[in-house]
Design an enzyme around this catalytic site. Sequence first.
Site, PDB file in Angstrom:
ATOM      1  N   GLU A  67      -2.453  -9.461   3.745  1.00  0.00           N
ATOM      2  CA  GLU A  67      -3.832  -9.775   3.345  1.00  0.00           C
ATOM      3  C   GLU A  67      -3.783 -10.514   2.006  1.00  0.00           C
ATOM      4  O   GLU A  67      -3.212 -10.018   1.034  1.00  0.00           O
ATOM      5  CB  GLU A  67      -4.671  -8.511   3.177  1.00  0.00           C
ATOM      6  CG  GLU A  67      -6.116  -8.875   2.848  1.00  0.00           C
ATOM      7  CD  GLU A  67      -6.971  -7.699   2.387  1.00  0.00           C
ATOM      8  OE1 GLU A  67      -7.926  -7.367   3.087  1.00  0.00           O
ATOM      9  OE2 GLU A  67      -6.666  -7.133   1.316  1.00  0.00           O
ATOM     10  N   ALA A  75     -14.411  -6.803  -9.820  1.00  0.00           N
ATOM     11  CA  ALA A  75     -13.834  -5.949  -8.770  1.00  0.00           C
ATOM     12  C   ALA A  75     -12.940  -4.855  -9.366  1.00  0.00           C
ATOM     13  O   ALA A  75     -12.954  -3.719  -8.876  1.00  0.00           O
ATOM     14  CB  ALA A  75     -13.035  -6.801  -7.786  1.00  0.00           C
ATOM     15  N   LYS A 110       0.851  -1.199   0.000  1.00  0.00           N
ATOM     16  CA  LYS A 110       0.000   0.000   0.000  1.00  0.00           C
ATOM     17  C   LYS A 110       0.886   1.249   0.000  1.00  0.00           C
ATOM     18  O   LYS A 110       1.913   1.275   0.688  1.00  0.00           O
ATOM     19  CB  LYS A 110      -0.868  -0.011   1.268  1.00  0.00           C
ATOM     20  CG  LYS A 110      -2.293   0.429   1.049  1.00  0.00           C
ATOM     21  CD  LYS A 110      -3.087   0.253   2.337  1.00  0.00           C
ATOM     22  CE  LYS A 110      -4.510   0.694   2.216  1.00  0.00           C
ATOM     23  NZ  LYS A 110      -5.322   0.015   1.234  1.00  0.00           N
ATOM     24  N   GLU A 166     -15.301  -2.219 -10.806  1.00  0.00           N
ATOM     25  CA  GLU A 166     -15.996  -1.515  -9.720  1.00  0.00           C
ATOM     26  C   GLU A 166     -15.045  -0.539  -9.033  1.00  0.00           C
ATOM     27  O   GLU A 166     -15.415   0.582  -8.702  1.00  0.00           O
ATOM     28  CB  GLU A 166     -16.548  -2.538  -8.725  1.00  0.00           C
ATOM     29  CG  GLU A 166     -17.527  -1.955  -7.739  1.00  0.00           C
ATOM     30  CD  GLU A 166     -16.887  -1.514  -6.429  1.00  0.00           C
ATOM     31  OE1 GLU A 166     -17.595  -0.951  -5.599  1.00  0.00           O
ATOM     32  OE2 GLU A 166     -15.664  -1.727  -6.242  1.00  0.00           O
TER      33      GLU A 166
HETATM   34  P1  0O2 Z   1      -7.174  -1.048  -2.123  1.00  0.00           P
HETATM   35  O1  0O2 Z   1      -7.046   0.145  -2.979  1.00  0.00           O
HETATM   36  O2  0O2 Z   1      -7.429  -2.307  -2.918  1.00  0.00           O
HETATM   37  O3  0O2 Z   1      -6.050  -1.238  -1.160  1.00  0.00           O
HETATM   38  P2  0O2 Z   1     -12.341  -2.938   7.753  1.00  0.00           P
HETATM   39  O4  0O2 Z   1     -12.098  -1.480   7.989  1.00  0.00           O
HETATM   40  O5  0O2 Z   1     -11.212  -3.807   8.230  1.00  0.00           O
HETATM   41  O6  0O2 Z   1     -13.697  -3.405   8.198  1.00  0.00           O
HETATM   42  P3  0O2 Z   1     -11.281  -3.187   5.129  1.00  0.00           P
HETATM   43  O7  0O2 Z   1      -9.911  -2.999   5.654  1.00  0.00           O
HETATM   44  O8  0O2 Z   1     -11.666  -2.301   3.964  1.00  0.00           O
HETATM   45  O9  0O2 Z   1     -12.421  -3.056   6.189  1.00  0.00           O
HETATM   46  O10 0O2 Z   1     -11.409  -4.730   4.816  1.00  0.00           O
HETATM   47  P4  0O2 Z   1     -12.094  -5.484   3.618  1.00  0.00           P
HETATM   48  O11 0O2 Z   1     -13.540  -5.180   3.505  1.00  0.00           O
HETATM   49  O12 0O2 Z   1     -11.719  -6.925   3.796  1.00  0.00           O
HETATM   50  O13 0O2 Z   1     -11.377  -4.859   2.335  1.00  0.00           O
HETATM   51  C1  0O2 Z   1     -10.023  -4.961   2.118  1.00  0.00           C
HETATM   52  C2  0O2 Z   1      -9.709  -4.834   0.645  1.00  0.00           C
HETATM   53  O14 0O2 Z   1     -10.613  -5.672  -0.102  1.00  0.00           O
HETATM   54  C3  0O2 Z   1      -9.930  -3.461   0.045  1.00  0.00           C
HETATM   55  O15 0O2 Z   1      -8.807  -2.661   0.283  1.00  0.00           O
HETATM   56  C4  0O2 Z   1     -10.113  -3.812  -1.438  1.00  0.00           C
HETATM   57  O16 0O2 Z   1      -8.879  -4.164  -2.040  1.00  0.00           O
HETATM   58  C5  0O2 Z   1     -10.942  -5.066  -1.347  1.00  0.00           C
HETATM   59  N1  0O2 Z   1     -12.372  -4.729  -1.333  1.00  0.00           N
HETATM   60  C6  0O2 Z   1     -13.200  -4.789  -0.270  1.00  0.00           C
HETATM   61  N2  0O2 Z   1     -14.436  -4.413  -0.621  1.00  0.00           N
HETATM   62  C7  0O2 Z   1     -14.393  -4.110  -1.941  1.00  0.00           C
HETATM   63  C8  0O2 Z   1     -15.379  -3.665  -2.877  1.00  0.00           C
HETATM   64  O17 0O2 Z   1     -16.541  -3.462  -2.566  1.00  0.00           O
HETATM   65  N3  0O2 Z   1     -14.956  -3.468  -4.159  1.00  0.00           N
HETATM   66  C9  0O2 Z   1     -13.661  -3.682  -4.550  1.00  0.00           C
HETATM   67  N4  0O2 Z   1     -13.348  -3.469  -5.836  1.00  0.00           N
HETATM   68  N5  0O2 Z   1     -12.717  -4.081  -3.670  1.00  0.00           N
HETATM   69  C10 0O2 Z   1     -13.066  -4.300  -2.393  1.00  0.00           C
HETATM   70  P5  0O2 Z   1      -8.912  -1.077   0.162  1.00  0.00           P
HETATM   71  O18 0O2 Z   1      -7.903  -0.493   1.088  1.00  0.00           O
HETATM   72  O19 0O2 Z   1     -10.328  -0.622   0.364  1.00  0.00           O
HETATM   73  O20 0O2 Z   1      -8.533  -0.780  -1.310  1.00  0.00           O
END
Ligand code: 0O2
Length: 268
Positions: free
Chosen positions: A159, A171, A65, A174
Amino acid sequence: MHESADSHVPPDLEELVRVRQEFEGLMLRYKFGIDEMMTKINILKEEFAHLHAYTPIEHVESRLKSPESILKKAVRKGATESIDDLAARLHDIAGIRITCSFISDTYRVYEMLAAQHDVSVVEVRDYIKAPKANGYQSLHMIVEVPVFLSATTHLVKVEVQIRTIAMDFWASLEHKIYYKYDGAVPQALLDKLRDAAETASRLDLTMEHLHDDVLALDAENDTFDDPRQERRYDLPDSILRLFWPESALNPSRPAEPMTDAGWAPVQI
Ligand code: 0O2
């Protein structure tokens, strides 16, 4: 008395330098955590292909990240007390994404990773069994893996997102739309995305059933050869002959007399 250059650094700047160094050290450990996990995943992928002429892993990618995204997420989660606080509460600084062909493969990969004795599963979020409201599907596992440095050992959180090609396709689109609209995506687009997620889900199920049918056929014919897989570790005949008496390879030929060392003379 000779003064060191550091003694001129104001105290708050000193603190800044310390935090910067601590952050850089943390990032390096996350990078090593990714390296460790990538090695494990690539070994599983290669071994599986060798044993079964098939691999449940289609594609693997990793990302660390960016400091900017870490900061945004830390502020959002109120994890700004210290670098330790940030590391304890942000679980996706080191991320690996594994893409599989079939849903059953996502669980197979999960189990193979969870079974490794130096990998501890800290948390699992199964968005395949229970998709998010927007349609997002993926199997997330937070693992802890040891990273051995010159003087210390660290358990680093990584992760791992495991999903099918169809889930990944959805994904990525989206994600792009979400960022394009800065989170405020128009309802019509959200509805279309949910429809697309259902289509992707149906495609995954159809492909899984087709795959099962092909496996059943292969079991009947006692074969599962994928012509795309080359068997790179086949033992060439010339090497085999080095270690085996000629008579064993060709029973119609009489055995050669053994040498003193107990080995038959080699004929290549
Ligand atoms: P990026 O840009 O990919 O790093 P929490 O606060 O722990 O409850 P968290 O940390 O958002 O929630 O955990 P979650 O839901 O497991 O999501 C972690 C990562 O999963 C996200 O990181 C995304 O990579 C992916 N993800 C989760 N939900 C979605 C979604 O609805 N759409 C898409 N495209 N990816 C999703 P980041 O940091 O949000 O984003």
